[in-house]
Enzyme design. Structure first.
Site, PDB file in Angstrom:
ATOM      1  N   GLU A 371     -41.293 -29.786 -39.572  1.00 12.00           N
ATOM      2  CA  GLU A 371     -41.914 -29.136 -38.484  1.00 12.00           C
ATOM      3  C   GLU A 371     -42.841 -30.192 -37.562  1.00 12.00           C
ATOM      4  O   GLU A 371     -43.994 -29.814 -36.981  1.00 12.00           O
ATOM      5  CB  GLU A 371     -42.352 -28.025 -38.468  1.00 12.00           C
ATOM      6  CG  GLU A 371     -41.460 -26.902 -38.997  1.00 12.00           C
ATOM      7  CD  GLU A 371     -42.107 -25.371 -39.153  1.00 12.00           C
ATOM      8  OE1 GLU A 371     -41.602 -24.369 -39.053  1.00 12.00           O
ATOM      9  OE2 GLU A 371     -43.492 -25.753 -39.761  1.00 12.00           O
TER      10      GLU A 371
HETATM   11  C1  TNX Z   1     -41.664 -22.200 -41.789  1.00 14.88           C
HETATM   12  S1  TNX Z   1     -40.381 -23.465 -44.066  1.00 14.88           S
HETATM   13  C2  TNX Z   1     -42.510 -23.402 -42.209  1.00 14.88           C
HETATM   14  C3  TNX Z   1     -43.988 -22.987 -42.562  1.00 14.88           C
HETATM   15  C4  TNX Z   1     -44.098 -21.413 -42.406  1.00 14.88           C
HETATM   16  C5  TNX Z   1     -42.996 -20.371 -42.625  1.00 14.88           C
HETATM   17  C6  TNX Z   1     -43.373 -19.217 -42.599  1.00 14.88           C
HETATM   18  C7  TNX Z   1     -41.289 -24.637 -43.659  1.00 14.88           C
HETATM   19  C8  TNX Z   1     -40.744 -25.968 -44.357  1.00 14.88           C
HETATM   20  N1  TNX Z   1     -42.100 -24.412 -42.689  1.00 14.88           N
HETATM   21  O1  TNX Z   1     -44.884 -23.779 -42.039  1.00 14.88           O
HETATM   22  O2  TNX Z   1     -45.391 -21.140 -43.250  1.00 14.88           O
HETATM   23  O3  TNX Z   1     -41.797 -21.112 -41.961  1.00 14.88           O
HETATM   24  O4  TNX Z   1     -42.250 -18.389 -42.919  1.00 14.88           O
END
Ligand code: TNX
Length: 589
Positions: A371
């Site tokens: 992300e």
């Molecule tokens: C996605 S999964 C994210 C996290 C959040 C999560 C909540 C991932 C690698 N990144 O930053 O906490 O969703 O479900």
């Protein structure tokens, strides 16, 4: 005057003996009731063993520590002294833990001649079959090898023997012994019980070498004691990795001597405005050592280049605009990043990874990589390539979320799949270039998802994950274009935006964590939802007795009568907050 009063242990022994004699013999636990399902189970109904107050554990010196732990699990409830001895005399101990260099995995002819049909040799009575693709152990004709983590357990009227080639194997065997005793063994105080174990033989070893869970200690901080208890939970179900998500926008949780403000400033926040916290080097060492004793490897994650707001608050020179952002206690994702164009960023990354690597005995360093929405694709790939090289310079192997895939390959690197559609050409291509995969599909393994619409905490962006959904998938075939041989294992992540206490962690873990553990450990041919749910049902009373919070899911046929207190439900209200989806472009709220 000589002290003639009986020792407390003797008194306890006599009392337990008397009480046990008055009890109706309980039905022993079934030999095939173990979670995760063992590879092979050969019951011998005539071979039940009863643990008596005079029992001792006999062990090779190299297995001493496992024997001490097993005795420690059994003493509180039985009230038996259970001394551990290293004598060679078999008469001296009825529980024997043996390290054998070859690992005698094949059950003896005696056991087979006892009339067990070959079909029953498969766990849970499912038909014997060819090992499916994806079964990392079989297919090479090397059925006798117990390997690094396998064990053999023999229960006869005369005694109990665990055989393994490594202490890890003995440890997993000891966890099986614990599960084969009545649920009352989980009591922290002596219980009048007949401590019967079902007779027969189990030969067992894992399908995948990497079986883990992740705890996000960044969104909400969890202190050392909570983490140690989580390690115990993993170890019960033969999970062997604890991934700690140590850094994120809301908090930096590990002390770094060369950049002290990371923890001192970056550690002082968490979601919802609570006090946060961080681990000192000694705290972290304590977690690592406690885990190691339980054959659990800690995988530290420093999430880069995104998810770094807490670091930017502490060191504004790492921020693209060179000004400190305000501390962040919300739950959006994807807005922060360290400046990939500034050399100071790489000094920071090298220092942090170097210090964390030096504190971590395990082979892995997790770089995050998820992300980083604000970093253009090309600078993202260049940043990751440099960060991967900095991991290699520490002697560790890179793990990262599957968003690392487009960056160049690094020797041995492991990607962690958290997608929800089982299909990503970049990931499949990275695997072709040599990456291996840890499977954490968001729609099956994300333990921060709610079980059902009325689950009091958790999210639902990846769907609702009831116990069946956590169980019904196959890590060996889950991602298109990724062959089973490239699958290192499975991991169940627990993100903690809405999870604030240990009881809530447990509520989200149980009963789904054992479901994921079984996918990682058990041969595919044992996979069977209806058998799994009845096996896991028997763990409800164990959890209740041990004081472990769990979700009393209506999918599970829990026994009607609880031996002790009914399960408690977390009382924390669900914080209502937006949570940004995969691929979305969030802004600061
Ligand atoms: C996605 S999964 C994210 C996290 C959040 C999560 C909540 C991932 C690698 N990144 O930053 O906490 O969703 O479900």
């Amino acid at each position: 005057m000589p002290d003639v009063s009986p020792s407390a242990a003797e008194l306890a022994r006599v009392a337990a003996d008397r009480a046990a004699g008055q009890l109706a013999p309980p039905a022993p636990v079934r030999l095939d009731a173990v979670v995760p399902a063992p590879e092979r189970v050969l019951p011998d109904p005539g071979g039940d063993f009863t643990l008596t107050p005079d029992a001792a554990l006999r062990v090779d010196p190299a297995g001493r520590d496992v024997a001490d732990q097993l005795a420690g699990w059994l003493r509180p409830a039985t009230g038996f002294p259970l001394p551990v001895t290293e004598t060679a005399d078999p008469a001296e101990g009825r529980l024997t833990l043996t390290l054998s260099p070859t690992g005698a995995a094949t059950p003896t002819h005696d056991t087979r001649a006892a009339g067990t049909p070959a079909g029953e040799a498969r766990a849970a009575g499912t038909p014997a079959g060819d090992a499916p693709d994806g079964d990392a152990r079989d297919g090479d004709g090397d059925d006798d090898a117990l390997g690094d983590e396998g064990y053999r357990l023999d229960v006869t009227t005369a005694g109990v023997r665990i055989t393994a080639t490594t202490p890890a194997g003995l440890f997993h065997g000891a966890q099986t012994v614990r599960q084969l005793l009545p649920a009352a063994v989980e009591s922290t105080t002596p219980v009048a019980e007949r401590w019967v174990m079902p007779g027969g033989t189990i030969v067992d070893r894992p399908r995948f070498p990497y079986r883990g869970a992740m705890l996000d200690v960044a969104r909400h901080f969890f202190g050392v004691r909570d983490v140690l208890r989580v390690v115990d939970h993993l170890a019960r179900y033969k999970l062997n990795h604890l991934h700690l998500h140590l850094t994120d926008d809301q908090g930096w949780r590990i002390a770094v001597d060369s950049w002290p403000r990371l923890a001192e400033v970056g550690g002082a926040t968490e979601v919802g405005g609570g006090p946060g916290g961080w681990y000192t080097r000694d705290d972290y060492r304590r977690i690592v050592a406690y885990a190691a004793r339980r054959h659990v490897t800690v995988v530290p994650e420093i999430d880069l280049p995104g998810h770094t707001n807490a670091a930017l608050v502490a060191y504004p020179e790492l921020a693209p605009g060179k000004t400190a952002p305000p501390p962040y206690t919300g739950t959006e994702v994807g807005f922060s990043y360290v400046d990939p164009a500034d050399e100071r960023t790489y000094a920071f990354v090298a220092d942090v990874l170097g210090e964390v690597a030096a504190l971590t005995p395990g082979p892995w360093l997790h770089l995050g990589g998820d992300e980083a929405f604000k970093v253009p694709a090309e600078s993202y790939r260049a940043f990751v390539a440099r960060a991967q090289a900095l991991v290699a310079a520490t002697g560790k192997t890179v793990v990262g979320w599957h968003q690392l895939a487009p960056a160049e390959h690094a020797a041995g690197r492991v990607l962690q799949w958290w997608g929800t559609n089982g299909d990503d050409p970049d990931t499949a291509e990275a695997v072709r270039r040599g990456a291996r995969l840890i499977l954490s599909p968001g729609n099956h393994a994300y333990l921060d998802m709610k079980y059902a619409p009325d689950t009091p905490i958790g999210h639902d962006w990846a769907g609702l994950i009831d116990v069946r959904r956590a169980y019904e998938w196959d890590p060996g075939t889950h991602v298109r274009g990724v062959p089973a041989e490239a699958v290192l294992g499975v991991e169940a992540p627990l993100w903690t935006e809405s999870v604030t206490t240990l009881a809530e962690v447990e509520y989200m873990f149980f009963p789904r964590l054992p479901a994921v553990a079984e996918l990682g450990w058990s041969p595919r041919e044992t996979h069977d939802w209806s058998r799994f749910r009845s096996r896991v049902a028997a763990h409800g009373p164990r959890w209740a007795t041990a004081g472990i919070t769990f979700h009393p899911s209506p999918e599970i046929p829990w026994p009607a009568l609880w031996p002790s207190t009914p399960p408690q439900i977390p009382t924390q209200p669900t914080p209502h907050h937006p949570l940004t989806r995969e691929g979305a472009q969030p802004g600061r709220s």
